[in-house]
Design an enzyme around this catalytic site. Structure first.
Site, short mmCIF file in Angstrom:
data_model
loop_
_atom_site.label_atom_id
_atom_site.label_comp_id
_atom_site.label_asym_id
_atom_site.label_seq_id
_atom_site.Cartn_x
_atom_site.Cartn_y
_atom_site.Cartn_z
N TYR A 118 0.86 -1.19 0.00
CA TYR A 118 0.00 0.00 0.00
C TYR A 118 0.89 1.23 0.00
O TYR A 118 1.81 1.32 0.82
CB TYR A 118 -0.87 0.01 1.26
CG TYR A 118 -1.66 1.29 1.44
CD1 TYR A 118 -2.94 1.41 0.93
CD2 TYR A 118 -1.11 2.39 2.09
CE1 TYR A 118 -3.66 2.59 1.07
CE2 TYR A 118 -1.82 3.57 2.24
CZ TYR A 118 -3.09 3.66 1.72
OH TYR A 118 -3.79 4.83 1.85
N GLU A 206 -3.68 7.51 -4.03
CA GLU A 206 -3.64 6.28 -3.24
C GLU A 206 -3.49 5.09 -4.18
O GLU A 206 -4.36 4.87 -5.03
CB GLU A 206 -4.92 6.14 -2.40
CG GLU A 206 -4.88 4.93 -1.48
CD GLU A 206 -6.17 4.72 -0.70
OE1 GLU A 206 -7.23 4.49 -1.34
OE2 GLU A 206 -6.13 4.80 0.53
#
Ligand code: GDP
Ligand code: MN
Length: 398
Positions: A118, A206
């Protein structure tokens, strides 16, 4: 402004960030053509079909499907296009899918050698600095990670004076447990990602997951990008990326008239000049026993046109039982706003809910007189206290 994954990936790619390649399609037929084209470029039959909506969690909701041949592409794309996709982020009504991204399957061959991370870049408002957030626990459940094992999420703060430093990118790659080629590729990935974020005036990038492929390449499999509305004027080419079908229709209408509108769930509509006064007005509505139906800042130059547009937008909400207009006349004169309210009222005609107008500042007394003598069903006030009492009164009469 939010944009779709395929648009976010195009931006990333233009800054040298490696992405999972794909081609966007509106129909099952186009999806098959896209898959054929990808096969030529990557020599694999496997592709992944990804619903394009402005919400995450698509994988969980059934909006991301692997297809192993062209028949499956046709079938799965056909199924996803037109579906009302419900994900943990869409709300129970879901979102209508009108496009899919047909993308190369980057987990193949050797899924066991791949690793999902991530990585996001965003503004930490409390620190007043950009940060890179990252974790070894990438994939679909980052919210769970944040809740149950927050120590597995790292943050790297960027000093705006010197920008992202080489040692910071290396630290991130190291903390993600990488070595060799993958380590090097991750430092490049982080540097390009940060460059893209800064150069586009974004408020969030993101990437979840960032993938280490079985041959040690680092690439963006997903891209959730939020472009800062206040920076959009510097990027006229991004205007075409706007997908108004993904936005609240009343908010789209409001932005056409340069109104700052956010729909809420209450019963008292409000129209105010200035964001701070609008917030205070919403508090007043609650104190008076109501619930604000919206936030609406008409800006410093309210005139009859903006007042009318504001009225129409507030009235399109069936929950509205009363409207409170709260204008402070600084540069704008209260009597002109009052005339604007009267004109708009007459033009729209039969407004079915009571209106309370509180005008304070330059020419407030003249404004109150204008409204009181207009013969319309509009209550006027000068003090906020009076306006609040009127809100309570009209709500009780309902
Ligand atoms: P999100 O669910 O909206 O965040 O959509 P993502 O783009 O992140 O995709 C969801 C999941 O689909 C990812 O976490 C991956 O596990 C999986 N996925 C995405 N691309 C591929 C692919 O090329 N091959 C395979 N096998 N899985 C993929
Ligand atoms: Mn994702």
């Amino acid at each position: 402004m939010n944009i779709h994954e395929y648009q976010g990936k195009a931006i990333l790619k233009s800054f040298g960030v490696r992405v999972q390649e794909g081609i966007v399609a509106d129909t099952a037929e186009q999806a098959v053509e896209a898959a054929k084209k990808l096969k030529v470029d990557y020599n694999s039959d496997w592709v992944v079909i990804k619903a394009q909506i402005h919400a995450g969690g698509r994988g969980k909701g059934g909006g991301v499907k692997l297809a192993k041949n062209l028949e499956e592409v046709r079938e799965k794309a056909g199924h996803i296009i037109g579906m009302q996709l419900i994900t943990p982020q869409t709300g129970p009504e879901g979102k209508l899918v009108s496009k899919v991204l047909v993308a190369q399957d980057v987990y193949y061959p050797g899924e066991s050698d791949t690793k999902e991370f991530y990585v996001s870049v965003l503004l930490d408002r409390s620190r007043g600095r950009n940060i890179i957030m990252y974790s070894t626990e990438g994939g679909m459940d980052i919210e769970e990670v944040a809740e149950h094992t927050p120590h597995l999420i790292f943050k790297e703060e960027i000093d705006p004076k010197v920008g992202l430093q080489g040692f910071q990118a290396r630290k991130i790659a190291f903390n993600l447990g990488l070595s060799g080629d993958a380590f090097k590729d991750m430092t490049k990935f982080i540097a390009s990602l940060y460059k893209a974020y800064e150069a586009t005036d974004s408020s969030m990038f993101e990437i979840n997951p960032v993938l280490k492929t079985s041959d040690n390449k680092i690439l963006a499999v997903d891209a959730k990008v939020n472009l800062d509305d206040n920076g959009l004027f510097r990027h006229p080419d991004f205007a075409a990326m706007r997908d108004t079908s993904e936005e609240d229709p009343t908010e789209v209408e409001a932005s056409k008239s340069n109104l700052n509108y956010v729909k809420l769930d209450g019963n008292v509509g409000c129209m105010v000049n200035g964001a701070g006064l609008a917030m205070a007005t919403m508090d007043i509505i609650k104190l008076a026993g109501g619930e604000p139906a919206n936030f609406l800042d008409v800006g410093g130059t309210a005139n009859a046109e903006t007042v009318k547009a504001g009225f129409n937008i507030i009235l399109s909400d069936p929950n509205v039982k009363a409207i409170l207009i709260n204008i402070f006349g600084g540069i704008v004169r209260c009597d002109r706003v009052a005339q604007g309210v009267i004109d708009a009222y007459k033009e729209i005609g039969n407004i079915p809910v009571p209106i309370i107008v509180r005008l304070q500042g330059t020419n407030a007394v003249e404004a109150k007189k204008l409204i009181d003598e207009s013969g319309l069903k509009v209550y006027s006030a000068i003090l906020l206290k009076e306006a609040a009492a009127l809100v309570t009164k009209v709500l009780e009469n309902k």
